[in-house]
Design a protein around this motif. Sequence first.
Motif, PDB file in Angstrom:
ATOM      1  N   SER A  72       0.818  -1.213   0.000  1.00  0.00           N
ATOM      2  CA  SER A  72       0.000   0.000   0.000  1.00  0.00           C
ATOM      3  C   SER A  72       0.850   1.261   0.000  1.00  0.00           C
ATOM      4  CB  SER A  72      -0.936  -0.008   1.214  1.00  0.00           C
ATOM      5  OG  SER A  72      -0.176  -0.065   2.418  1.00  0.00           O
ATOM      6  N   GLU A  73       2.134   1.166   0.393  1.00  0.00           N
ATOM      7  CA  GLU A  73       2.972   2.355   0.428  1.00  0.00           C
ATOM      8  C   GLU A  73       3.437   2.776  -0.958  1.00  0.00           C
ATOM      9  OE1 GLU A  73       3.718  -0.643   1.483  1.00  0.00           O
ATOM     10  OE2 GLU A  73       5.871  -1.053   1.619  1.00  0.00           O
ATOM     11  N   TYR A  74       3.159   1.959  -1.971  1.00  0.00           N
ATOM     12  CA  TYR A  74       3.614   2.266  -3.318  1.00  0.00           C
ATOM     13  C   TYR A  74       2.456   2.804  -4.148  1.00  0.00           C
ATOM     14  CZ  TYR A  74       7.323  -0.857  -1.708  1.00  0.00           C
ATOM     15  OH  TYR A  74       8.315  -1.443  -0.984  1.00  0.00           O
ATOM     16  N   THR A  75       2.766   3.758  -5.012  1.00  0.00           N
ATOM     17  CA  THR A  75       1.777   4.335  -5.907  1.00  0.00           C
ATOM     18  C   THR A  75       2.016   3.810  -7.317  1.00  0.00           C
ATOM     19  OG1 THR A  75       1.705   6.359  -4.596  1.00  0.00           O
ATOM     20  CG2 THR A  75       0.841   6.488  -6.832  1.00  0.00           C
ATOM     21  N   PHE A  76       0.963   3.286  -7.926  1.00  0.00           N
ATOM     22  CA  PHE A  76       1.087   2.726  -9.266  1.00  0.00           C
ATOM     23  C   PHE A  76       0.255   3.543 -10.242  1.00  0.00           C
ATOM     24  CE2 PHE A  76       1.830  -0.643  -6.244  1.00  0.00           C
ATOM     25  CZ  PHE A  76       2.947  -1.290  -6.758  1.00  0.00           C
ATOM     26  N   LEU A  77       0.758   3.662 -11.458  1.00  0.00           N
ATOM     27  CA  LEU A  77       0.001   4.316 -12.515  1.00  0.00           C
ATOM     28  C   LEU A  77      -0.715   3.262 -13.346  1.00  0.00           C
ATOM     29  CD1 LEU A  77       2.052   7.272 -14.077  1.00  0.00           C
ATOM     30  CD2 LEU A  77      -0.015   7.362 -12.706  1.00  0.00           C
ATOM     31  N   THR A  78      -2.001   3.448 -13.534  1.00  0.00           N
ATOM     32  CA  THR A  78      -2.752   2.560 -14.407  1.00  0.00           C
ATOM     33  C   THR A  78      -2.722   3.156 -15.814  1.00  0.00           C
ATOM     34  OG1 THR A  78      -4.785   3.726 -13.828  1.00  0.00           O
ATOM     35  CG2 THR A  78      -4.221   1.797 -12.521  1.00  0.00           C
ATOM     36  N   GLY A  79      -3.564   2.650 -16.669  1.00  0.00           N
ATOM     37  CA  GLY A  79      -3.586   3.181 -18.026  1.00  0.00           C
ATOM     38  C   GLY A  79      -3.443   2.079 -19.045  1.00  0.00           C
ATOM     39  N   ASP A  97      -0.277  -0.119 -23.781  1.00  0.00           N
ATOM     40  CA  ASP A  97       0.676   0.370 -24.782  1.00  0.00           C
ATOM     41  C   ASP A  97       1.018   1.848 -24.585  1.00  0.00           C
ATOM     42  OD1 ASP A  97      -1.708   1.503 -25.499  1.00  0.00           O
ATOM     43  OD2 ASP A  97      -1.578   0.978 -27.635  1.00  0.00           O
ATOM     44  N   TRP A  98       0.990   2.315 -23.348  1.00  0.00           N
ATOM     45  CA  TRP A  98       1.262   3.735 -23.065  1.00  0.00           C
ATOM     46  C   TRP A  98       2.624   4.173 -23.599  1.00  0.00           C
ATOM     47  CZ3 TRP A  98       5.701   4.841 -20.519  1.00  0.00           C
ATOM     48  CH2 TRP A  98       6.296   3.809 -19.786  1.00  0.00           C
ATOM     49  N   TRP A  99       3.564   3.245 -23.703  1.00  0.00           N
ATOM     50  CA  TRP A  99       4.945   3.540 -24.063  1.00  0.00           C
ATOM     51  C   TRP A  99       5.158   3.736 -25.560  1.00  0.00           C
ATOM     52  CZ3 TRP A  99       6.290  -0.362 -27.391  1.00  0.00           C
ATOM     53  CH2 TRP A  99       5.514  -1.532 -27.302  1.00  0.00           C
ATOM     54  N   ARG A 100       4.187   3.357 -26.385  1.00  0.00           N
ATOM     55  CA  ARG A 100       4.413   3.309 -27.830  1.00  0.00           C
ATOM     56  C   ARG A 100       4.776   4.683 -28.421  1.00  0.00           C
ATOM     57  NH1 ARG A 100       3.032  -1.414 -30.603  1.00  0.00           N
ATOM     58  NH2 ARG A 100       3.126  -0.173 -32.510  1.00  0.00           N
ATOM     59  N   ILE A 122       3.987  10.895 -14.286  1.00  0.00           N
ATOM     60  CA  ILE A 122       5.242  10.597 -14.972  1.00  0.00           C
ATOM     61  C   ILE A 122       5.656   9.177 -14.584  1.00  0.00           C
ATOM     62  CG2 ILE A 122       7.663  11.222 -15.268  1.00  0.00           C
ATOM     63  CD1 ILE A 122       6.917  14.094 -14.453  1.00  0.00           C
ATOM     64  N   ARG A 123       5.850   8.342 -15.560  1.00  0.00           N
ATOM     65  CA  ARG A 123       6.256   6.967 -15.293  1.00  0.00           C
ATOM     66  C   ARG A 123       7.779   6.887 -15.160  1.00  0.00           C
ATOM     67  NH1 ARG A 123       1.731   3.589 -16.317  1.00  0.00           N
ATOM     68  NH2 ARG A 123       0.118   4.679 -17.514  1.00  0.00           N
ATOM     69  N   ILE A 124       8.271   5.712 -14.758  1.00  0.00           N
ATOM     70  CA  ILE A 124       9.707   5.584 -14.527  1.00  0.00           C
ATOM     71  C   ILE A 124      10.271   4.290 -15.097  1.00  0.00           C
ATOM     72  CG2 ILE A 124       9.230   4.727 -12.195  1.00  0.00           C
ATOM     73  CD1 ILE A 124      12.017   5.854 -11.400  1.00  0.00           C
ATOM     74  N   ASP A 137      -0.152  -4.966 -14.136  1.00  0.00           N
ATOM     75  CA  ASP A 137      -1.160  -4.229 -14.886  1.00  0.00           C
ATOM     76  C   ASP A 137      -0.955  -2.722 -14.692  1.00  0.00           C
ATOM     77  OD1 ASP A 137      -3.372  -3.479 -16.360  1.00  0.00           O
ATOM     78  OD2 ASP A 137      -4.803  -3.885 -14.730  1.00  0.00           O
ATOM     79  N   PRO A 138      -0.575  -2.000 -15.741  1.00  0.00           N
ATOM     80  CA  PRO A 138      -0.297  -2.522 -17.082  1.00  0.00           C
ATOM     81  C   PRO A 138       1.014  -3.312 -17.091  1.00  0.00           C
ATOM     82  CG  PRO A 138       0.251  -0.196 -16.976  1.00  0.00           C
ATOM     83  CD  PRO A 138      -0.407  -0.532 -15.669  1.00  0.00           C
ATOM     84  N   PRO A 139       1.214  -4.154 -18.092  1.00  0.00           N
ATOM     85  CA  PRO A 139       2.458  -4.930 -18.139  1.00  0.00           C
ATOM     86  C   PRO A 139       3.677  -4.020 -18.143  1.00  0.00           C
ATOM     87  CG  PRO A 139       0.882  -5.730 -19.752  1.00  0.00           C
ATOM     88  CD  PRO A 139       0.324  -4.449 -19.222  1.00  0.00           C
ATOM     89  N   ARG A 140       4.727  -4.465 -17.466  1.00  0.00           N
ATOM     90  CA  ARG A 140       5.981  -3.716 -17.521  1.00  0.00           C
ATOM     91  C   ARG A 140       6.571  -3.847 -18.930  1.00  0.00           C
ATOM     92  NH1 ARG A 140       3.347  -2.015 -13.654  1.00  0.00           N
ATOM     93  NH2 ARG A 140       4.156  -2.120 -11.522  1.00  0.00           N
TER      94      ARG A 140
END
Length: 552
Positions: free
Chosen positions: A2-9, A12-15, A101-103, A269-272
Amino acid sequence: MSEYTFLTGPADWWRQAVVYQIYPRSFADENGDGIGDLKGIISRIPYLKKLGVDAVWLSPFYPSALADGGYDVADYRDVDPRIGTLTEFDEMVNELHRNEIRIFVDIVPNHSSDLHPWFQAALKAAPGSTERERYIFRDGKGEHGEIRPSELVSHFGPTGWTRITEPDGKPGQWYMHLFAKEQPDFNWDNPEVREDFLKTLRFWSDRGVDGYRVDVAHALVKNLKGGHLPNRLAFDLEVMKNDGTDDLFDRDEVHEIYAEWRKVFNQYDPPRVAVAEAWVHANRRAAYASEKGLGQAFSFDLLGAPWRAKKFKEIIDYNLKSAKSYGSSTTWVFSNHDVIRHATRFGLPNGTNLTEWFLSPDRESKINFKQGLERARAATMLILALPGSTYLYQGEELGLHEPLNIPSERMQDPQWFRNPGKALSRDGCRVPLPWSASGTSFGFGPGGSHLPQPSWFADVAVDKQDGVEGSTLELYRQALSLRRKLQTVEELRWVNHIFNNKVVHFVRPNGWQSITNFGEKLVKLPAGNVVLTSQPLVDGKIGPNTTVWLTK
């Protein structure tokens, strides 16, 4: 978790993402020790948000003796104390995600540091032991094993083999290292090595990491069967086989490893996702970028491209068609932590041998700085208008040239001091960033910087460009903002200029046009609304070394 924040979406966000590379030791220093740190990165997240990037890529931040700028990793599941802590890493990821912003993080699977616990255990163990089987140890030739096992050079020196002293004090076996002797190569035929890297991928993915940049992705598997040992006296691409059977690089078996990685990535989710740093023949990139593998592979074709419209168009067209054939998206890049900054490269005559130029005593006098910056701005606008993802390197948004006057005694790059008179130094592109026009380190940190900064940094610092119309920083901000609004399906249509072959002109399906003038003559504007130019128009026309974007 729970201490981690994840981005959904979308998966294929990276394309078509814009990814900003951070070299942590040279980005921002919060604690004043002269080395950039995670707190420094956290403090600059508002800057990254305003710049408009979709993701950041962190070069290695792991515990390291810095034999190769952090690419000698002593612990793959921790943070170098000089850079921060795991708690600060989590804080950074959470703050990036809160700002949408993703990492990406760098993963270095070909070799470890010689300080890694596994290698230290191997030094204390006997030949043939389990500990030594994690690396590539071999007996030497000659009566007493005094001759290295094969004729193999390293990227950083004359030999890719180093002999150890056995626990009993006698000269012993040799170990393979394609890079510095402090970077022993892993034995990827060993299941224990494979499983440990899967553990590392889960460790960072569980903490919210969205993707990975895979260092030397093509080198993991070597031909060692039946006692065979590779020989190699050069690492030019021309000597590498392009059929998957090379002794050292790009062997077909490497994709079995990445298929296992993909299974791990798809558990999220989403896949790395991952992008391969694979210096391979162009026809061999597809397997790395496969949906069954890493997902993307860097195209470095533009890194060495001359400033010629025909060459740019050929490279772009080839990469777009190639990526489409295997279902991935293209990657565009001009600068990174390993190459001369592109504002400097474009200021040199076409065909310049960069190593010979760098080693010449009058190298600075050969640069046309104005031309270099104009072409760099135009080139960046061009690739930002293309389908696919764009990878930017810290400082290019300031129009930074390569600092060229670092004293030899201050240089840190093993490529330089282990190949005296034969290689250029990568330290110039790793000089800490200028955030302000004043201060002992131009705002990098309160305690100076680990590499010397040139005085001209005062003229290009962030606070000198912030809000200044026409500055390179504002150009990047405007370009990234417009790109986000205009980006469309991954297609384009080429527009030919029958009477001018020095123009690269294309139209995206929504009517977004990009025109780059590679020549000296003015180019007439087509119909449309001008929304951005890399240089002001000249009498209503496109001047030399200029890119213009238009919409309907």
